[in-house]
Motif scaffolding. Structure first.
Motif, PDB file in Angstrom:
ATOM      1  N   PHE A 182     -14.034 -22.203   4.089  1.00 28.54           N
ATOM      2  CA  PHE A 182     -13.926 -23.618   4.145  1.00 28.54           C
ATOM      3  C   PHE A 182     -12.659 -24.463   4.222  1.00 28.54           C
ATOM      4  CE2 PHE A 182     -18.130 -22.735   1.595  1.00 28.54           C
ATOM      5  CZ  PHE A 182     -19.269 -22.661   2.381  1.00 28.54           C
ATOM      6  N   ILE A 183     -11.722 -23.555   3.810  1.00 28.26           N
ATOM      7  CA  ILE A 183     -10.189 -24.188   3.110  1.00 28.26           C
ATOM      8  C   ILE A 183      -9.200 -24.542   4.859  1.00 28.26           C
ATOM      9  CG2 ILE A 183      -8.325 -23.707   2.516  1.00 28.26           C
ATOM     10  CD1 ILE A 183      -9.889 -24.643   0.711  1.00 28.26           C
ATOM     11  N   CYS A 184     -10.263 -23.028   6.041  1.00 32.44           N
ATOM     12  CA  CYS A 184      -9.564 -23.784   7.447  1.00 32.44           C
ATOM     13  C   CYS A 184      -8.243 -23.896   7.405  1.00 32.44           C
ATOM     14  CB  CYS A 184     -10.243 -24.966   8.024  1.00 32.44           C
ATOM     15  SG  CYS A 184     -12.178 -25.482   7.909  1.00 32.44           S
ATOM     16  N   GLY A 185      -7.638 -22.831   6.829  1.00 29.37           N
ATOM     17  CA  GLY A 185      -6.060 -22.962   6.539  1.00 29.37           C
ATOM     18  C   GLY A 185      -4.992 -23.816   5.699  1.00 29.37           C
ATOM     19  N   GLN A 186      -5.593 -24.566   5.056  1.00 32.56           N
ATOM     20  CA  GLN A 186      -5.216 -25.567   4.275  1.00 32.56           C
ATOM     21  C   GLN A 186      -3.624 -24.316   3.291  1.00 32.56           C
ATOM     22  OE1 GLN A 186      -6.794 -29.272   2.917  1.00 32.56           O
ATOM     23  NE2 GLN A 186      -8.330 -28.242   3.658  1.00 32.56           N
ATOM     24  N   GLN A 187      -3.137 -24.823   2.530  1.00 30.78           N
ATOM     25  CA  GLN A 187      -2.499 -23.714   2.258  1.00 30.78           C
ATOM     26  C   GLN A 187      -2.453 -24.854   0.450  1.00 30.78           C
ATOM     27  OE1 GLN A 187      -0.103 -21.693   1.458  1.00 30.78           O
ATOM     28  NE2 GLN A 187       0.463 -21.482   4.277  1.00 30.78           N
ATOM     29  N   GLY A 188      -2.255 -23.488  -0.746  1.00 34.14           N
ATOM     30  CA  GLY A 188      -2.994 -24.022  -2.022  1.00 34.14           C
ATOM     31  C   GLY A 188      -3.058 -23.380  -3.125  1.00 34.14           C
ATOM     32  N   LYS A 189      -3.712 -23.230  -3.862  1.00 35.58           N
ATOM     33  CA  LYS A 189      -4.245 -22.674  -4.891  1.00 35.58           C
ATOM     34  C   LYS A 189      -5.744 -22.279  -5.326  1.00 35.58           C
ATOM     35  CE  LYS A 189       0.287 -23.395  -7.637  1.00 35.58           C
ATOM     36  NZ  LYS A 189       0.981 -23.731  -8.356  1.00 35.58           N
ATOM     37  N   VAL A 190      -5.812 -22.150  -5.996  1.00 38.91           N
ATOM     38  CA  VAL A 190      -7.295 -20.848  -6.670  1.00 38.91           C
ATOM     39  C   VAL A 190      -7.808 -21.222  -7.578  1.00 38.91           C
ATOM     40  CG1 VAL A 190      -9.640 -20.450  -5.924  1.00 38.91           C
ATOM     41  CG2 VAL A 190      -7.979 -20.606  -4.590  1.00 38.91           C
ATOM     42  N   MET A 191      -8.471 -21.682  -8.188  1.00 40.35           N
ATOM     43  CA  MET A 191      -8.661 -21.749  -9.563  1.00 40.35           C
ATOM     44  C   MET A 191      -9.849 -20.811  -9.947  1.00 40.35           C
ATOM     45  SD  MET A 191      -9.807 -24.844 -12.434  1.00 40.35           S
ATOM     46  CE  MET A 191     -10.449 -25.507 -12.086  1.00 40.35           C
ATOM     47  N   VAL A 192      -9.655 -20.032 -10.988  1.00 41.83           N
ATOM     48  CA  VAL A 192     -10.831 -19.046 -11.020  1.00 41.83           C
ATOM     49  C   VAL A 192     -10.857 -19.180 -13.300  1.00 41.83           C
ATOM     50  CG1 VAL A 192     -11.327 -16.351 -10.749  1.00 41.83           C
ATOM     51  CG2 VAL A 192      -9.742 -17.464  -9.127  1.00 41.83           C
ATOM     52  N   VAL A 193     -12.584 -19.187 -12.870  1.00 41.63           N
ATOM     53  CA  VAL A 193     -13.579 -19.323 -14.281  1.00 41.63           C
ATOM     54  C   VAL A 193     -14.356 -18.084 -14.261  1.00 41.63           C
ATOM     55  CG1 VAL A 193     -14.172 -20.978 -15.221  1.00 41.63           C
ATOM     56  CG2 VAL A 193     -13.058 -21.931 -13.730  1.00 41.63           C
ATOM     57  N   SER A 194     -14.325 -17.719 -15.799  1.00 43.42           N
ATOM     58  CA  SER A 194     -15.501 -17.315 -15.993  1.00 43.42           C
ATOM     59  C   SER A 194     -15.621 -17.616 -17.400  1.00 43.42           C
ATOM     60  CB  SER A 194     -14.828 -15.541 -15.556  1.00 43.42           C
ATOM     61  OG  SER A 194     -15.099 -14.456 -16.226  1.00 43.42           O
ATOM     62  N   GLU A 195     -16.732 -16.791 -17.811  1.00 42.05           N
ATOM     63  CA  GLU A 195     -17.261 -16.890 -18.976  1.00 42.05           C
ATOM     64  C   GLU A 195     -16.375 -15.909 -20.075  1.00 42.05           C
ATOM     65  OE1 GLU A 195     -21.591 -17.256 -22.492  1.00 42.05           O
ATOM     66  OE2 GLU A 195     -21.363 -16.946 -20.041  1.00 42.05           O
ATOM     67  N   THR A 196     -16.153 -15.089 -19.354  1.00 43.97           N
ATOM     68  CA  THR A 196     -15.121 -13.476 -20.485  1.00 43.97           C
ATOM     69  C   THR A 196     -15.623 -12.277 -19.694  1.00 43.97           C
ATOM     70  OG1 THR A 196     -14.849 -12.219 -21.948  1.00 43.97           O
ATOM     71  CG2 THR A 196     -17.565 -12.540 -21.455  1.00 43.97           C
ATOM     72  N   MET A 197     -14.129 -12.397 -19.381  1.00 45.88           N
ATOM     73  CA  MET A 197     -13.034 -11.707 -18.981  1.00 45.88           C
ATOM     74  C   MET A 197     -13.582  -9.714 -19.068  1.00 45.88           C
ATOM     75  SD  MET A 197     -12.224 -12.491 -15.624  1.00 45.88           S
ATOM     76  CE  MET A 197     -11.612 -11.120 -15.503  1.00 45.88           C
ATOM     77  N   ASN A 198     -14.014  -9.385 -20.318  1.00 49.87           N
ATOM     78  CA  ASN A 198     -15.127  -8.419 -20.631  1.00 49.87           C
ATOM     79  C   ASN A 198     -16.050  -7.765 -19.911  1.00 49.87           C
ATOM     80  OD1 ASN A 198     -12.592  -8.414 -23.074  1.00 49.87           O
ATOM     81  ND2 ASN A 198     -13.846  -9.755 -24.229  1.00 49.87           N
ATOM     82  N   ALA A 199     -16.291  -8.572 -19.215  1.00 50.62           N
ATOM     83  CA  ALA A 199     -17.789  -8.708 -18.536  1.00 50.62           C
ATOM     84  C   ALA A 199     -17.511  -7.664 -17.462  1.00 50.62           C
ATOM     85  CB  ALA A 199     -18.409  -9.389 -18.499  1.00 50.62           C
ATOM     86  N   ARG A 200     -18.319  -6.718 -16.826  1.00 48.96           N
ATOM     87  CA  ARG A 200     -17.632  -5.531 -16.480  1.00 48.96           C
ATOM     88  C   ARG A 200     -17.789  -5.950 -14.631  1.00 48.96           C
ATOM     89  NH1 ARG A 200     -14.465  -2.085 -14.202  1.00 48.96           N
ATOM     90  NH2 ARG A 200     -14.048  -1.859 -16.312  1.00 48.96           N
ATOM     91  N   ASP A 201     -19.260  -6.942 -14.908  1.00 48.61           N
ATOM     92  CA  ASP A 201     -19.421  -7.986 -13.279  1.00 48.61           C
ATOM     93  C   ASP A 201     -17.878  -8.972 -13.215  1.00 48.61           C
ATOM     94  OD1 ASP A 201     -19.993  -9.273 -16.050  1.00 48.61           O
ATOM     95  OD2 ASP A 201     -21.252 -10.722 -14.600  1.00 48.61           O
ATOM     96  N   SER A 202     -17.523  -9.566 -13.747  1.00 50.37           N
ATOM     97  CA  SER A 202     -16.606 -10.992 -14.186  1.00 50.37           C
ATOM     98  C   SER A 202     -15.324  -9.533 -13.220  1.00 50.37           C
ATOM     99  CB  SER A 202     -16.269 -11.115 -15.023  1.00 50.37           C
ATOM    100  OG  SER A 202     -16.714 -12.497 -15.441  1.00 50.37           O
TER     101      SER A 202
END
Length: 352
Positions: A182-202
């Motif tokens: 979707f970004i099509c080659g643009q330069q930039g950062k990705v914000m990553v959000v989770s409820e908790t990183m203690n969860a194995r799925d996250s």
């Protein structure tokens, strides 16, 4: 004709009562006799009619789903599917319930699990963060005779236990691929959000996400994971601070199954379509976000399939039957605005 228990008793040279004790794993049978019955089963091709046996004994199965107390829309959807499945399977002698457990205290979760016993419940589907305390409690529960399957977020060191859910590493990799395209080659950062990183799925989603992003999209940099802990005010604060301090954020990946809080925070700060956003699970909030162009795609797993698969696995383990693995594979579904199920048919999605 299919061999009967009488045929099995004759082939093994034992009484019908002995055959019944062996088939039902009851004590008081010599190992030599058990071996003779099992060899006779193989020899004559005996297949037990479990439905008839359960009907004759009025056997009932009691299964319980242990779900997070702090859940939001996706957990509500799971509860609805649990109630629906309970009504649908009542005629087959299957009782399905759910119980709320705290996600914040692994010791409390462990104590809750250890209070269960075979005289109260035959099997549980457990959705809980990974911890040594929960792992050990689940193992002890199985040793007592209560079957356990892990729902959505499994325990890494418990690969011998059944897991119901999508391949979370593949789901994270899918999110990275979608964002990269979707970004099509643009330069930039990705914000990553989770409820908790203690969860194995996250954790697994993050690993899959990072692997694809580093390998195929060097133009994108993933920021450290943000944890909302299911709190709207916290979500608002950390999302706004991240966007304020990183003007070059061009995409966001919401990893957890509850996306309402981070989506609301993003909606306050950005215009629809300003960021490429990928979220998990089809709920009322993610549906509206997709229709309003706040979200570009949803990575979903069918909640009805999750519940029914858990029940089938628990029943098979209780009956000591072979599991049909192909039936229990939960698919990763990618939903975009163009293939979104119409609102009037949302219930049929969960019932599939």
């Amino acid at each position: 004709m299919r061999p009967t228990t009488k045929d099995l008793a004759k082939a093994a040279g034992v009484s019908l009562a002995t055959v019944d004790r062996v088939l039902n794993n009851r004590p008081g049978v010599r190992k030599k006799t058990v071996k003779a019955v099992n060899e006779a089963i193989e020899k004559i091709g005996f297949v037990r009619n479990l439905s008839a046996a359960n009907l004759a004994k009025s056997k009932r199965y009691r299964f319980r789903f242990m779900l997070p107390r702090r859940g939001d829309l996706f957990i509500s959807e799971l509860r609805e599917r649990i109630s629906e499945t309970d009504r649908g399977l009542a005629a087959e002698g299957i009782e399905i319930s759910h119980q709320e457990i705290s996600q914040a205290d692994p010791h409390l979760i462990a104590r809750t699990l250890l209070k269960l016993s075979p005289d109260k419940v035959d099997g549980i589907a457990l959705m809980a963060p990974e911890s040594p305390q929960v792992r050990d409690a689940a193992i002890r529960l199985q040793e007592k005779g209560v079957q356990v399957v892990h729902l959505i977020s499994g325990q890494l060191e418990m690969s011998d236990m059944d897991f119901v859910g999508i391949d979370n590493r593949a789901a994270g990799a899918t999110a990275a691929r979608l964002i990269g395209r979707f970004i099509c080659g643009q330069q930039g950062k990705v914000m990553v959000v989770s409820e908790t990183m203690n969860a194995r799925d996250s954790l697994e989603r993050r690993h899959g996400f990072d692997q694809v992003l580093r390998q195929d999209y060097p133009n994108l940099i993933a920021l450290p994971s943000l944890e909302t802990h299911g709190d709207q005010s916290r979500a608002q604060e950390i999302v706004l601070n991240t966007l304020r301090n990183n003007q070059d954020v061009i995409a966001a990946y919401i990893m957890s199954s509850e996306a309402r809080s981070p989506l609301n925070a993003l909606h306050c700060r950005t215009d629809p379509g300003e960021l490429v956003v990928i979220a998990h699970e089809l709920t009322e909030r993610t549906r509206s976000a997709l229709l309003n162009k706040e979200v570009d795609a949803i990575i979903a797993q069918n909640p009805g399939h999750l519940v029914r698969s858990s029940v089938r696995l628990l029943r098979a383990r209780c009956d000591n039957r072979e599991i049909m693995q192909s039936q229990e594979q939960i698919r990763i579904e990618i939903l975009i605005q163009e293939n979104l199920i119409p609102d009037g048919f949302a219930a049929s999605y969960s019932a599939q």
